[in-house]
Scaffold this motif. Structure first.
Motif, short mmCIF file in Angstrom:
data_model
loop_
_atom_site.label_atom_id
_atom_site.label_comp_id
_atom_site.label_asym_id
_atom_site.label_seq_id
_atom_site.Cartn_x
_atom_site.Cartn_y
_atom_site.Cartn_z
N UNK A 1 0.85 -1.19 0.00
CA UNK A 1 0.00 0.00 0.00
C UNK A 1 0.89 1.24 0.00
N UNK A 2 0.34 2.40 -0.35
CA UNK A 2 1.14 3.64 -0.35
C UNK A 2 1.70 3.96 1.03
N UNK A 3 2.90 4.51 1.02
CA UNK A 3 3.56 4.91 2.27
C UNK A 3 2.86 6.15 2.84
N UNK A 4 2.81 6.24 4.17
CA UNK A 4 2.27 7.41 4.84
C UNK A 4 3.34 8.05 5.71
N UNK B 1 -6.89 1.80 5.58
CA UNK B 1 -7.85 2.54 4.76
C UNK B 1 -8.85 1.55 4.17
N UNK B 2 -10.04 1.53 4.73
CA UNK B 2 -11.06 0.62 4.23
C UNK B 2 -11.90 1.26 3.15
N UNK B 3 -12.90 0.53 2.64
CA UNK B 3 -13.80 1.08 1.61
C UNK B 3 -14.60 2.27 2.14
N UNK B 4 -15.22 3.00 1.21
CA UNK B 4 -16.02 4.18 1.54
C UNK B 4 -17.48 3.88 1.23
N UNK B 5 -18.35 4.06 2.21
CA UNK B 5 -19.80 4.00 2.01
C UNK B 5 -20.32 5.43 2.10
N UNK C 1 -10.83 7.26 -4.02
CA UNK C 1 -10.87 5.81 -3.88
C UNK C 1 -9.94 5.14 -4.87
N UNK C 2 -9.87 5.65 -6.09
CA UNK C 2 -8.96 5.08 -7.08
C UNK C 2 -7.51 5.31 -6.66
N UNK C 3 -7.18 6.53 -6.21
CA UNK C 3 -5.80 6.84 -5.83
C UNK C 3 -5.35 6.01 -4.63
N UNK C 4 -6.25 5.79 -3.68
CA UNK C 4 -5.89 5.08 -2.46
C UNK C 4 -6.23 3.59 -2.52
N UNK C 5 -6.66 3.12 -3.71
CA UNK C 5 -6.99 1.71 -3.92
C UNK C 5 -8.06 1.24 -2.93
N UNK C 6 -9.14 2.02 -2.86
CA UNK C 6 -10.26 1.69 -1.98
C UNK C 6 -11.52 1.51 -2.83
N UNK C 7 -12.45 0.72 -2.33
CA UNK C 7 -13.75 0.59 -2.99
C UNK C 7 -14.67 1.70 -2.49
N UNK C 8 -15.64 2.05 -3.32
CA UNK C 8 -16.56 3.14 -2.97
C UNK C 8 -17.97 2.77 -3.40
N UNK D 1 -16.67 2.08 -9.46
CA UNK D 1 -15.40 1.47 -9.85
C UNK D 1 -14.78 2.26 -10.97
N UNK D 2 -13.79 1.68 -11.64
CA UNK D 2 -13.12 2.37 -12.75
C UNK D 2 -13.47 1.74 -14.09
N UNK D 3 -14.46 0.84 -14.12
CA UNK D 3 -14.89 0.26 -15.38
C UNK D 3 -15.94 1.15 -16.03
N UNK D 4 -16.25 0.88 -17.28
CA UNK D 4 -17.17 1.72 -18.04
C UNK D 4 -18.58 1.68 -17.45
N UNK D 5 -19.01 0.52 -16.94
CA UNK D 5 -20.35 0.43 -16.36
C UNK D 5 -20.48 1.35 -15.14
#
Length: 320
Positions: free
Chosen positions: A7-10, A100-104, A132-139, A156-160
């Motif tokens: 994961x990214x360094x902090x 860093x967990x997912x975001x609801x 969420x994309x930058x931090x590799x989290x789901x949203x 997500x980052x897909x077209x749908x």
């Protein structure tokens, strides 16, 4: 702290958000050997030198010289601790998944959120998707209005996902404001292993009713057992400041493992940037503004649906 992953360094940043940093203040595990002046973590060879110093003066002098220079061979013990941090996406490290967990995201789409507030809410949704994309989290977004009017959008980052987000951004905010159903769905989603470590972000103008006692009891249980943290953003009004944060304040009160009480609630204050938009040149809070915007939105939606039908007919004709 759970399973590990890259994961990214902090880094420590006193003005940043809560994150995880390795620190010797949390002696949770032995990672290897190091040189220090900590007598409690001495290697046996160094402890033997100290014991030999009771009869041999040279051993005693050598031991204290190494301790003064922090050169004693000791075990390296540290762990993960919560500190204000800033993320560095360019560097990676092995760290717990619990940082860093997912975001609801629960967005109030009632009629009182129309106008400038609606612009802020939609902009925040876009920012959550980017973060969420930058931090590799789901949203996951819950857009709620009345008791049965709750739309769910997984970003997500897909077209749908992008198409679902565009539909949400083009929709008009209207209806009542019932918070029981979206909060209930958030808590149900926490039972899924993928979303068990989620944080909840509530975006509203503050005109909310207190959720039912059963839901509040489940929310308290999730905060205690799962470490759930609820954050809130009050979107008032640039002129009228209509915002009553009493309900959100109760929902966003979190109890940390160290016994401290934390209130994660903020109020949007960047109205200057919103009012600079030419599309917000008149007051959307008045009846004429709401009617004008609603008719314009309906016309735009009808045109978009007609274009979609025309494209489907053309594609169907090409296949035949």
């Amino acid at each position: 702290w759970g399973p590990l992953r890259r994961a990214p360094v902090q880094h420590l940043d006193m003005s940043g958000r809560q994150g995880l940093l390795r620190t010797i203040l949390e002696a949770q595990e032995t990672r290897g050997l190091t040189r220090s002046d900590d007598i409690s973590r001495l290697l046996p060879a160094e402890a033997a030198m100290l014991a030999r110093g009771r009869t041999i003066r040279q051993s005693k002098l050598l031991f204290y010289a190494k301790m003064a220079e922090k050169g004693l061979q000791t075990y390296e013990r540290d762990g993960w601790g919560e500190f204000p941090t800033v993320i560095n996406p360019e560097r990676r490290e092995i760290r717990p998944t619990a940082d860093r967990g997912p975001i609801l995201l629960c967005v109030d789409t009632s009629g009182s959120m129309r106008g400038a507030r609606e612009t802020v809410a939609k902009a925040l949704t876009l920012e959550c998707m980017r973060a969420a994309k930058e931090q590799e989290r789901d949203c996951y977004v819950f857009a709620f209005a009345g008791p049965t009017d709750v739309r769910e959008v997984e970003l997500g980052m897909d077209m749908a996902s992008v198409l679902r987000l565009l539909d949400f951004l083009e929709a008009l905010f209207n209806g009542g404001s019932d918070f029981n159903e979206p909060l209930k769905r958030c808590l149900n989603r926490l039972t899924d292993a993928k979303w068990a470590n989620s944080d909840i972000l509530l975006v509203s103008d503050g005109e909310l009713r207190q959720p039912g006692p059963e839901i509040m009891q489940k929310l308290s249980g999730a905060k205690e057992k799962l470490g759930l943290r609820v954050h809130g953003l009050i979107v008032g009004s640039p002129e009228k400041k209509r915002a009553d944060p009493a309900v959100l304040r109760a929902l966003c009160t979190n109890y940390l493992p160290n016994g401290k009480v934390e209130q994660c609630m903020s109020e949007f204050e960047g109205w200057a940037s919103v009012q600079a938009d030419s599309g917000l040149s008149f007051d959307w809070d008045d009846m004429a503004g709401n009617t004008k915007r609603r008719l314009a939105g309906l016309a735009h939606e009808k045109k978009r649906m007609d274009d979609a039908k025309r494209l489907r007919r053309e594609n169907k004709g090409k296949k035949h």
